[in-house]
Scaffold this motif. Sequence first.
Motif, PDB file in Angstrom:
ATOM      1  N   GLN A   1      31.627  41.872  19.853  1.00  0.00           N
ATOM      2  CA  GLN A   1      31.801  42.857  20.913  1.00  0.00           C
ATOM      3  C   GLN A   1      33.240  42.859  21.422  1.00  0.00           C
ATOM      4  O   GLN A   1      33.797  43.910  21.758  1.00  0.00           O
ATOM      5  N   ILE A   2      33.859  41.698  21.443  1.00  0.00           N
ATOM      6  CA  ILE A   2      35.217  41.588  21.991  1.00  0.00           C
ATOM      7  C   ILE A   2      36.281  41.971  20.969  1.00  0.00           C
ATOM      8  O   ILE A   2      37.223  42.692  21.280  1.00  0.00           O
ATOM      9  N   ALA A   3      36.141  41.479  19.729  1.00  0.00           N
ATOM     10  CA  ALA A   3      37.257  41.658  18.781  1.00  0.00           C
ATOM     11  C   ALA A   3      36.810  41.982  17.364  1.00  0.00           C
ATOM     12  O   ALA A   3      37.613  41.867  16.432  1.00  0.00           O
ATOM     13  N   GLY A   4      35.572  42.347  17.154  1.00  0.00           N
ATOM     14  CA  GLY A   4      35.150  42.809  15.839  1.00  0.00           C
ATOM     15  C   GLY A   4      34.896  41.704  14.823  1.00  0.00           C
ATOM     16  O   GLY A   4      34.724  40.533  15.163  1.00  0.00           O
ATOM     17  N   THR A   5      34.917  42.093  13.539  1.00  0.00           N
ATOM     18  CA  THR A   5      34.511  41.200  12.447  1.00  0.00           C
ATOM     19  C   THR A   5      35.328  39.924  12.388  1.00  0.00           C
ATOM     20  O   THR A   5      34.787  38.834  12.154  1.00  0.00           O
ATOM     21  N   LYS A   6      36.630  40.030  12.595  1.00  0.00           N
ATOM     22  CA  LYS A   6      37.472  38.826  12.492  1.00  0.00           C
ATOM     23  C   LYS A   6      37.069  37.764  13.513  1.00  0.00           C
ATOM     24  O   LYS A   6      37.197  36.564  13.258  1.00  0.00           O
ATOM     25  N   ALA A   7      36.566  38.212  14.645  1.00  0.00           N
ATOM     26  CA  ALA A   7      36.151  37.263  15.678  1.00  0.00           C
ATOM     27  C   ALA A   7      34.892  36.512  15.271  1.00  0.00           C
ATOM     28  O   ALA A   7      34.686  35.375  15.701  1.00  0.00           O
ATOM     29  N   ILE A   8      34.068  37.127  14.424  1.00  0.00           N
ATOM     30  CA  ILE A   8      32.868  36.436  13.948  1.00  0.00           C
ATOM     31  C   ILE A   8      33.248  35.225  13.115  1.00  0.00           C
ATOM     32  O   ILE A   8      32.660  34.142  13.241  1.00  0.00           O
ATOM     33  N   PHE A   9      34.260  35.382  12.264  1.00  0.00           N
ATOM     34  CA  PHE A   9      34.737  34.247  11.465  1.00  0.00           C
ATOM     35  C   PHE A   9      35.366  33.184  12.376  1.00  0.00           C
ATOM     36  O   PHE A   9      35.206  31.984  12.156  1.00  0.00           O
ATOM     37  N   ASN A  10      36.074  33.620  13.398  1.00  0.00           N
ATOM     38  CA  ASN A  10      36.667  32.683  14.348  1.00  0.00           C
ATOM     39  C   ASN A  10      35.578  31.946  15.129  1.00  0.00           C
ATOM     40  O   ASN A  10      35.724  30.767  15.473  1.00  0.00           O
ATOM     41  N   PHE A  11      34.478  32.645  15.392  1.00  0.00           N
ATOM     42  CA  PHE A  11      33.354  32.028  16.089  1.00  0.00           C
ATOM     43  C   PHE A  11      32.847  30.797  15.337  1.00  0.00           C
ATOM     44  O   PHE A  11      32.513  29.779  15.953  1.00  0.00           O
ATOM     45  N   LYS A  12      32.782  30.861  14.021  1.00  0.00           N
ATOM     46  CA  LYS A  12      32.280  29.722  13.250  1.00  0.00           C
ATOM     47  C   LYS A  12      33.134  28.483  13.486  1.00  0.00           C
ATOM     48  O   LYS A  12      32.614  27.365  13.517  1.00  0.00           O
TER      49      LYS A  12
END
Length: 358
Positions: free
Chosen positions: A312-323
Amino acid sequence: MKTKICIEDIKIKKDDHTTIFYRDQGFQIIGNSTMGCGIDYVKSIVHHGLKNREAPLPYKEGEVSREEIDNEKKEYLKAIFDYKEIEEPAAAILSPTESGEFDIIINENVTAIVNSHNGQRLFMSILVFVDSNLNKKTLLKLFKATIDAKNAALWDMGVINHFSFDPLDVEDNESILIASKGLTDEVTSDESYKIMKNIQATVRKAVNQSLGNCGYPKGVLAYMNDVGVVVDDLVDAGMELVVGIEKTQEIRDNLKKQIYHSLEDLNVVSFIIAGIRLEEDYEKHRVSGVDVDDDPAYLYSDEVFGMSVANQIAGTKAIFNFKRYDEAKPGIISKLGPVLDDVFAGLVAGCMSKVFEV
């Protein structure tokens, strides 16, 4: 406070610290006030506030016995009675706030007066006047109705939850006091029911109003604080995984700014509040057959929450950062439960991704 009370012949004296309600015929009371507990007859009802004091007596838990504390409170109040020339017998409510800070609701033959203070712990006293003669059975019903209405208002305003407020963890001098004009042997079922419903509505409205003046309902930052999360801790957690570049104050400032900005997003707030509610339900084992105390591997909905916040905040790249943040669990994230660690890992990951967005 308005001086109009539903019982017309009540007389009221008031100064900076003390409000005295009295009538020539007195009151029939029921309650758990600081002085005058149970069912009794009194001439006066006293609400005394201790200005600029967080607690009515300067003791810490365990330093003195409960009996000593109770006796000193009663001696203190009796000194107030003598000084104010209060006609006894009297009931008294001792408040850690100025007695003038009341919220009052009048509804036909019922008046509810609420005094709230949101200090180290939430304090609340409730004084209800009923313009009727009642029997003891009805007084007991009304006492229960008042407690029910108080709890309903706490629920209305989002006060009751495991993290921020335990209804049993209250100031020991909190009071609920109901005062009628007198006793009678005859109160019909219809009369009793009508007064009970009136008290429930009036007390609920008065408590809601009083809690509103104490800062309720809370914003998302207050809910986060309830679970031990503040923005500076999230910034620290975010900075721990910054690699390959210098960890500058500018990055910290930008991250903090981005976190506050993201907390204005209704969808981010929704995930955080949902996570807090779910964490509480899991911790209290409110769902039969569900036990996530050990954060089982088959529980992945928490990660879905975290990835959703990041996305929601920063898109797909943030999902990888989440990991990265989910696996490393830096700082405050490592101290949270199985749902909230992922929710706030997603918040930090999303904000960090946004900070370094090209």
